[in-house]
Design an enzyme around this catalytic site. Structure first.
Site, PDB file in Angstrom:
ATOM      1  N   ASP A 352       0.791  -1.114  -0.123  1.00 51.68           N
ATOM      2  CA  ASP A 352      -0.094  -0.029  -0.147  1.00 51.68           C
ATOM      3  C   ASP A 352       0.828   1.179   0.019  1.00 51.68           C
ATOM      4  O   ASP A 352       1.831   1.173   0.689  1.00 51.68           O
ATOM      5  CB  ASP A 352      -0.847   0.021   1.345  1.00 51.68           C
ATOM      6  CG  ASP A 352      -1.944   1.165   1.296  1.00 51.68           C
ATOM      7  OD1 ASP A 352      -2.756   1.433   0.627  1.00 51.68           O
ATOM      8  OD2 ASP A 352      -1.584   1.859   2.487  1.00 51.68           O
ATOM      9  N   GLU A 389       1.943  -0.439  -4.915  1.00 51.65           N
ATOM     10  CA  GLU A 389       0.771   0.600  -5.324  1.00 51.65           C
ATOM     11  C   GLU A 389       1.975   1.808  -5.439  1.00 51.65           C
ATOM     12  O   GLU A 389       2.281   2.441  -4.484  1.00 51.65           O
ATOM     13  CB  GLU A 389      -0.079   1.005  -4.100  1.00 51.65           C
ATOM     14  CG  GLU A 389      -1.201   1.945  -4.601  1.00 51.65           C
ATOM     15  CD  GLU A 389      -1.956   2.209  -3.574  1.00 51.65           C
ATOM     16  OE1 GLU A 389      -3.167   2.404  -3.707  1.00 51.65           O
ATOM     17  OE2 GLU A 389      -1.952   2.098  -2.171  1.00 51.65           O
TER      18      GLU A 389
END
Length: 706
Positions: A352, A389
């Site tokens: 993330d 990401e």
């Protein structure tokens, strides 16, 4: 001859009746040693440290043992305690030191702190059960036994280019009453849905965060219903080594480790890999107003990025940012990943806001981030997929430029945005669409097509059905006056905002969903779909459902019947992809005939064969891939032709001629009024006119030459 006892099992100190010995500084955390437990915790700036021991669920500790000065090695406090009752022990630490927030120090020896290396964390053992009042120390570390019998388990070892990833939420998959499982919302319940996942055709699940978090982190209600809002998604870790107890049917008994491992073993037995969505960029402690749980009280200046005046730098959008390229924090992240890879047999990790992992302690992007390099070359993680990401909340956007070291793949945000715009009829995109469908060679030229994780929807944003049902977000239920969530959704409501009974609008929305998944599954790169999209799940226009434990996020299994046509379309498109190796190469196309087949590996066309119009206004493009140009080791494949008409009018496409003896057959035709929208791979009917095909407005055509 009498056997001598082990030297390291002999105490050298005692404290209030407990026998002690200087501990081993490595590994950090709590580990079993002969006749005792070794406790080790790092703090560079602490002046003193205590081990605090509780009996399970008791509000007050039964003893607080100071680490003698001679038990400190460098910046590590390490101590072995003998004769503990392992089954009922919960533990924490207290640390003393300077309390000068403007200099980055926030020590308070009255706070009991969670071990950063805790492998079991109690306090939220049953999902959404109101927290018990067990004193000031709510999230407690427990001792963990790594004694699970894996048998002969091994990773399926699926090449990255052959993956079809299914992003899912542990609780969301089975919590809806229609799931009809014994333990809804748990790791165990996933096992009951493995046959469904196999039938759908996915071979990899990407679990949204399973590290322990506090679902009661938020103190807000839904202004529309007065329902309590909770931390549902879990992007706010308490610790990086402990699985979420509330996701386990056995969490109340502290058996979440074994329960999760059993699910992983069963997934592997069924040829399904598992990727964890991991969040190392921030923690649940938030900014200056947040709680002191662990890192802040142990060594705030080491664990977090701080401004010169001691305030938290916020590149995560959640209040704090982990100081990931500090050597100690970097080692903790690496230890965590090694632990999940070795002890849980995890096949890969999606990071993330991974761009944060490449920032230095002041927040500046590094040219050669040591953490990213270490992860890429770590021997234990050598077979794990690493997916970034490649952006963060501080404005750093690295899609196509993320430091890869030959290992990292990326969530391709440019694929998502380009395909969304093209599908709704935006012009000026034809060339960029060609790049995205070919695995984004403009972004990943040296890294290969498998570096591109292609997706149109994910947990963050509209569902697939909502993408074509809403022009704007509708997040009022989040209690933030519709300010949260992205505004640039590139969505289209097809003429009516939200729910409608208009049959033409409903048919158009279904067709656009079909177009989206059809293009996703014929794109070079790695496709990822969002849980529930295959059954037409709606979030009613909410594009940021992070705080809802209800139907907005739960998979409604009754939709399998109500939207059977959508589910079947997804399944057939996935089957088609897996049946055609020419769609799954890890390499980019060469645009030439390298093997003497008479056709280039890929060719681009317009409404006229072999003539492509890249003009600004064009909404009609097509491509053909030659099945003779397959990955090494694969048998020759079929020819595949894909025509895209995103115009609001019908167009006639001239279809390229095939070699003698081969005929075009229809796999997908989403045109309004088509006699058959999709066929089972291998049963595609022959096209009557082998030279021209009428492609309806806003439709996709896929032909197979065989």
């Amino acid at each position: 001859m009498q056997q001598q006892g082990r030297i390291d099992s002999e105490p050298t100190h005692s404290y209030e009746g407990y026998r002690l010995r200087a501990g081993k500084p490595i590994p950090f955390g709590a580990t079993f040693v002969p006749e005792g437990v070794n406790f080790s915790v790092f703090s560079r700036h602490a002046t003193a440290c205590w081990l605090v021991l509780y009996e399970k669920d008791q509000p007050e500790p039964f003893i607080e043992i100071p680490f003698p000065p001679e038990f400190r090695v460098g910046h590590v406090f390490a101590m072995t305690v003998f004769d503990l009752n392992f089954e009922v022990i919960e533990y924490g630490f207290c640390a003393d030191g300077p309390h000068s927030p403007h200099e980055g120090h926030r020590f308070d020896f009255t706070n009991v702190l969670l071990d950063p290396y805790a492998r079991i964390i109690s306090g939220r053992n049953v999902w959404a059960e109101p927290p018990q009042e067990i004193g000031a120390y709510h999230h407690r570390a427990k001792l963990a036994y790594d004694d699970y019998d894996w048998g002969v388990d091994s990773s399926p070892g699926i090449p990255t280019e052959d993956l079809v990833i299914y992003e899912m939420h542990v609780r969301g998959l089975t919590q809806h009453p229609s799931a009809d499982v014994r333990h809804p919302g748990t790791f165990t319940a996933i096992r009951e849905k493995i046959p469904y996942l196999k039938a759908l055709g996915v071979n990899c699940i990407e679990l949204m965060p399973v590290f322990e978090f506090d679902e009661f982190e938020y103190d807000r209600v839904n202004p529309l219903t007065d329902e309590q809002l909770i931390n549902y998604w879990g992007y706010s870790s308490l610790g990086f080594f402990a699985p979420k107890a509330g996701y386990a049917a056995t969490g109340q008994r502290g058996m979440q480790i074994d329960e999760l491992k059993t699910v992983i073993r069963e997934l592997h037995r069924n040829g399904i890999e598992i990727i964890l969505d991991v969040v190392y960029n921030h923690t649940a402690e938030g900014d200056e107003r947040g709680p002191t749980i662990s890192y802040r009280g142990l060594d705030n200046k080491v664990y977090y990025m701080l401004a010169p005046d001691g305030r938290y730098l916020n590149f995560s959008g959640t209040g704090n940012t982990m100081n990931c390229n500090n050597p100690v924090v970097r080692s903790m992240v690496l230890d965590s990943l090694r632990y999940w890879a070795s002890e849980y047999h995890i096949d890969g990790f999606r990071f993330d806001l991974a761009s944060i992992l490449g920032r230095d302690q002041n927040g500046f992007p590094l040219k050669n981030p040591p953490l990213l390099e270490m992860l890429a070359h770590d021997p234990i993680l050598a077979n794990c997929k690493l997916i970034a990401e490649a952006w963060d909340a501080g404005g750093l956007y690295q899609v196509g430029t993320f430091p890869a070291y030959g290992r990292w793949a990326e969530w391709n945000g440019k694929y998502r945005d380009t395909l969304r715009r093209f599908l709704k009829g935006d012009t000026g995109l034809s060339w960029e669409v060609s790049q995205r469908l070919m695995g984004s060679p403009d972004l990943y030229g040296e890294r290969g097509a498998s570096a591109s994780i292609n997706f149109i929807t994910c947990h963050d944003g509209f569902s697939m059905m909502d993408l074509f049902s809403y022009n704007v977000k509708h997040n009022e239920a989040n209690g933030e006056e519709n300010r949260d969530g992205a505004n640039d959704n590139y969505s289209w409501n097809c003429g009516i905002e939200g729910e409608t009974d208009d049959p033409q609008i409903l048919a158009l929305r279904r067709r656009l969903v079909q177009n989206a998944v059809a293009l996703l599954m014929v794109s070079r790169g790695v496709p990822m779909i969002l849980m529930g999209d295959e059954v037409g799940h709606t979030k009613y226009g909410n594009n940021n459902t992070y705080c809802h434990d209800n139907e907005l996020n739960w998979f409604d299994w009754s939709l399998l019947d109500h939207n059977r046509d959508i589910a079947d379309f997804f399944q057939q498109c996935i089957t088609f992809r897996m049946a055609h190796p020419v769609l799954r190469s890890k390499h980019h196309f060469h645009h030439h005939d390298l093997i003497g087949s008479g056709y280039p590996d890929i060719s681009w066309h317009g409404v006229r064969a072999w003539h492509t119009d890249w003009s600004e206004f064009v909404l009609t493009i097509a491509f053909m891939v030659d099945g003779n140009h397959v990955p090494e080791g694969s048998a020759p494949d079929d020819m595949i032709y894909v025509a895209m008409n995103m115009h609001w009018e019908i167009h006639i496409f001239e279809v390229p001629a095939l070699p003698d003896g081969m005929l075009w057959r229809v796999f997908v035709n989403t045109s309004d009024g088509a006699p058959q929208i999709i066929s089972a791979p291998g049963t595609e009917p022959v096209v009557e006119d082998q030279h021209y095909f009428i492609v309806g407005a806003r439709s996709v055509l896929i032909l197979v030459g065989r």
